[in-house]
Design a protein around this motif. Structure first.
Motif, short mmCIF file in Angstrom:
data_model
loop_
_atom_site.label_atom_id
_atom_site.label_comp_id
_atom_site.label_asym_id
_atom_site.label_seq_id
_atom_site.Cartn_x
_atom_site.Cartn_y
_atom_site.Cartn_z
N GLN A 126 26.13 32.53 57.94
CA GLN A 126 25.91 33.40 56.77
C GLN A 126 26.60 32.84 55.52
N LEU A 127 27.83 32.34 55.67
CA LEU A 127 28.55 31.76 54.53
C LEU A 127 27.84 30.53 53.99
N ASN A 128 27.27 29.75 54.87
CA ASN A 128 26.55 28.55 54.45
C ASN A 128 25.28 28.87 53.67
N LYS A 129 24.78 30.09 53.86
CA LYS A 129 23.56 30.50 53.13
C LYS A 129 23.86 30.83 51.67
N LEU A 130 25.10 31.19 51.38
CA LEU A 130 25.44 31.68 50.04
C LEU A 130 25.29 30.58 48.99
N VAL A 131 24.51 30.88 47.95
CA VAL A 131 24.30 29.94 46.85
C VAL A 131 24.95 30.47 45.57
N ASP A 132 24.78 31.77 45.34
CA ASP A 132 25.29 32.43 44.13
C ASP A 132 26.39 33.40 44.56
N ILE A 133 27.63 33.11 44.22
CA ILE A 133 28.77 33.90 44.70
C ILE A 133 29.53 34.54 43.54
N SER A 134 29.80 35.84 43.67
CA SER A 134 30.64 36.52 42.68
C SER A 134 31.82 37.18 43.39
N VAL A 135 33.02 36.76 43.00
CA VAL A 135 34.24 37.41 43.50
C VAL A 135 35.05 37.91 42.29
N ARG A 136 34.35 38.47 41.32
CA ARG A 136 35.02 39.05 40.15
C ARG A 136 35.93 40.19 40.60
N GLU A 137 37.13 40.21 40.03
CA GLU A 137 38.13 41.26 40.33
C GLU A 137 38.42 41.37 41.82
N CYS A 138 38.54 40.23 42.49
CA CYS A 138 38.88 40.23 43.93
C CYS A 138 40.27 39.64 44.18
N ALA A 139 41.10 39.54 43.13
CA ALA A 139 42.49 39.06 43.24
C ALA A 139 42.60 37.63 43.76
N VAL A 140 41.64 36.77 43.42
CA VAL A 140 41.72 35.36 43.81
C VAL A 140 42.86 34.70 43.01
N SER A 141 43.77 34.02 43.73
CA SER A 141 44.88 33.37 43.02
C SER A 141 45.03 31.89 43.37
N HIS A 142 44.44 31.46 44.50
CA HIS A 142 44.59 30.05 44.87
C HIS A 142 43.41 29.60 45.73
N ALA A 143 43.32 28.30 45.93
CA ALA A 143 42.15 27.72 46.62
C ALA A 143 42.19 27.93 48.12
N GLY A 144 43.38 27.96 48.71
CA GLY A 144 43.48 28.06 50.16
C GLY A 144 43.66 26.69 50.80
N GLN A 145 43.37 26.61 52.09
CA GLN A 145 43.56 25.36 52.81
C GLN A 145 42.63 24.27 52.30
N GLU A 146 43.12 23.05 52.24
CA GLU A 146 42.37 21.93 51.70
C GLU A 146 41.06 21.71 52.48
N GLU A 147 39.98 21.57 51.72
CA GLU A 147 38.64 21.26 52.25
C GLU A 147 38.00 22.40 53.03
N GLU A 148 38.69 23.53 53.18
CA GLU A 148 38.11 24.64 53.94
C GLU A 148 36.89 25.24 53.23
N ILE A 149 36.93 25.32 51.89
CA ILE A 149 35.81 25.88 51.13
C ILE A 149 34.57 25.01 51.33
N GLY A 150 34.76 23.69 51.22
CA GLY A 150 33.64 22.76 51.37
C GLY A 150 33.00 22.82 52.74
N ARG A 151 33.82 23.00 53.76
CA ARG A 151 33.29 23.09 55.13
C ARG A 151 32.55 24.40 55.35
N THR A 152 33.01 25.47 54.70
CA THR A 152 32.51 26.81 55.00
C THR A 152 31.34 27.23 54.11
N CYS A 153 31.38 26.86 52.83
CA CYS A 153 30.35 27.30 51.86
C CYS A 153 29.70 26.08 51.22
N ALA A 154 29.00 25.32 52.02
CA ALA A 154 28.51 24.02 51.56
C ALA A 154 27.40 24.10 50.51
N ASN A 155 26.72 25.25 50.42
CA ASN A 155 25.54 25.34 49.54
C ASN A 155 25.78 26.09 48.24
#
Length: 529
Positions: A126-155
């Motif tokens: 399901q995460l790999n399907k996501l193309v258009d992502i909005s996390v407005r006002e979701c308290a994002v403060s940092h990237a997280g573990q290195e390369e995890e975003i690329g592995r999880t949300c490739a599209n």
């Protein structure tokens, strides 16, 4: 550092309920026990002091009551990007994944068919399907573990991380560098630190086309430093950043098509000259920037400027432009087609709003859209003919003449009406009988003597009628129905001017009055059905 307080807490963005702020101090406060956070709030009404307490200055605030102390457990330092995505899209197995009945798994509110997969594998799909992502006002403060975003949300292609807890541009790079084909990024409403010197240029934004940095406190100098890493950028939104001074971009932003500088109080209109050589800039938004004049000194009246060579759409609403000379200057822009200019003092110089619009249309030759309304060919023709008549007496008094050899209008007249010679070439110099001052536009309607002909009905003889110039085309059709017994919906009207032989103009808008089309006594209305 106290438990629960990050080691890099000072300078970090935090939220407390609905309020956002920046940590300026971590430590003890006199006559109290335990650790406190000194926070400078975005909303100064939320604070209590300027960072001082009982005579000791613990931190500094821009506003005298912009700061206060809170306990660390009251501050939200945020989450990593991927956690926010999973929470936002109901894909966090700790909270939102439920097992349905039969062969389905429910992710948030969405039921997904479950064919021999465990929930983790399905989450990944399901995460790999996501193309258009909005996390407005979701308290994002940092990237997280290195390369995890690329592995999880490739599209992912389009990301909105506006109004979060991002403290620095480095965090944005850390997120973007893991997304291979990022095209759109909105980081607005994050008060961030930006690089102050030229540093390593990341390839994170190599495919980025649209970037929004509204309300981020970025300066123009910082924009130019970061822009070295935006080689393909086409749209840049920078509203509400306290940008006052611009600098010339050197070998950067050359692909930019849209630039929004709204709600930045620019020092003066001459700042625009510094961005005037952006070769592909088609749209410039300057709403509420405080500019009081526009001038292109490289071009004489009647000539085109070399500045802003591709600019098609310009928004200057809500400024301090008081002189019509700035509107004259806009005719020098070679590609201008659309203008927004409401809420400027020059618009208060004319009481009749219709006359105001006509003056702007007549002054800017290539304009096709004014204040979001399309300018029809008949409307342009009417505006230009009226302009030619209204200022005809001024033209004569300034040295204008019907004889080209004697036609020498003064420099003052040409400065005020630079398009007047072109209008005389287009329609001919105004004749004495058709000259009028500005008063007739506000006087009660005058009667027009018109000849009405039916060119395709030879048995119908021409008829002469006296009609008020304020009469709408719809009412004219009602009159003709009584005359020819043909329903108004079947009638097609046009007219020929007695001064422009062979040129026929359609009367194509039933709601417009005759005067809108600049019809005059002696003209001929042609009726077809």
């Amino acid at each position: 550092m106290a438990a629960g307080v990050p080691a890099d807490a000072v300078g970090r963005r935090v939220s407390c309920g609905a309020d956002y702020g920046t940590v300026r101090y971590v430590g003890s406060v006199s006559r109290t026990v335990g650790t406190w956070l000194g926070v400078e709030w975005d909303d100064p009404e939320r604070g209590k002091h300027d960072g001082s307490y009982e005579g000791t200055q613990y931190f500094k605030c821009r506003h005298p009551k912009g700061g206060s102390f809170i306990r660390p457990n009251k501050a939200n330092f945020g989450v990593d990007f991927l956690t926010a995505v999973k929470d936002r899209y109901g894909l966090n197995d700790k909270q939102d994944v439920e097992y349905g009945t039969g062969n389905t798994v429910v992710f948030g509110t969405k039921a997904v068919e479950f064919v021999g997969m465990d929930s983790v594998a399905e989450q990944q799909r399901q995460l790999n399907k996501l193309v258009d992502i909005s996390v407005r006002e979701c308290a994002v403060s940092h990237a997280g573990q290195e390369e995890e975003i690329g592995r999880t949300c490739a599209n992912m292609r389009h990301i909105n991380i506006s109004k979060n807890l991002i403290s620095s541009w480095e965090t944005v790079i850390a997120i973007a560098s893991q997304i291979q084909n990022l095209e759109t990024l909105n980081v607005s409403e994050n008060k961030m630190r930006f690089p102050s010197t030229s540093t390593f240029i990341s390839s994170a934004f190599s495919n980025l086309k649209i970037l929004a940095l509204n309300q981020t406190q970025i300066t123009w100098t910082e924009v130019l430093l970061c822009a070295q890493g935006w080689p393909a950028l086409e749209e840049l939104y920078l509203s509400s950043n306290n940008i006052t001074v611009l600098e010339r971009p050197d070998k950067i932003l050359q692909t930019l098509k849209l630039l929004d500088l709204s709600d930045n109080q620019l020092l003066d209109g001459n700042q625009l000259h510094l961005i005037a050589q952006l070769p592909r800039l088609e749209q410039l938004i300057l709403r509420n920037t405080g500019i009081s004049s526009i001038h292109f000194p490289d071009a004489e009246f009647g000539c085109k400027t070399k500045m802003f060579p591709s600019l098609k759409r310009l928004a200057i609403n809500g400024n301090k432009i008081s002189q019509w000379s700035s509107i004259n200057e806009l005719d020098k822009l070679p590609s201008l087609r659309a203008l927004q200019c409401n809420n400027n003092p020059f618009m208060d110089t004319e009481k009749n709003p219709e006359t105001l619009i006509q003056l702007i249309i007549a002054k800017i030759s290539q304009l096709e859209v004014l204040n979001n309304c399309e300018i029809l060919p008949a409307e342009r023709r009417g505006a230009e003919l009226d302009y030619r008549k209204i200022f005809g007496k001024d033209w004569l008094e300034a040295g204008g003449h019907w004889n080209p050899e004697k036609n020498k209008p003064s420099e003052e007249f040409l400065a005020a009406h630079p398009r007047y010679p072109a209008l005389c070439l287009k329609y001919g110099a105004p004749e004495e009988g058709e000259l009028k001052g500005r008063q007739p536009l506000t006087l009660k309607s005058q009667l027009l003597t018109l000849t009405i002909k039916c060119p395709e009905q030879p048995e119908q003889k021409p008829v002469e009628k006296k009609l008020p110039e304020s009469m709408t085309i719809q009412k004219v059709k009602g009159l003709l129905y009584r005359l020819f017994k043909v329903p108004g919906s079947e009638l097609k009207l046009s007219y020929e001017s007695s001064k422009l032989e062979g040129k026929e103009v359609e009367l194509d808008n039933d709601l417009k009055p005759l005067q809108f089309y600049s019809i005059e006594s002696g003209d001929c209305v042609l009726v077809r059905w």
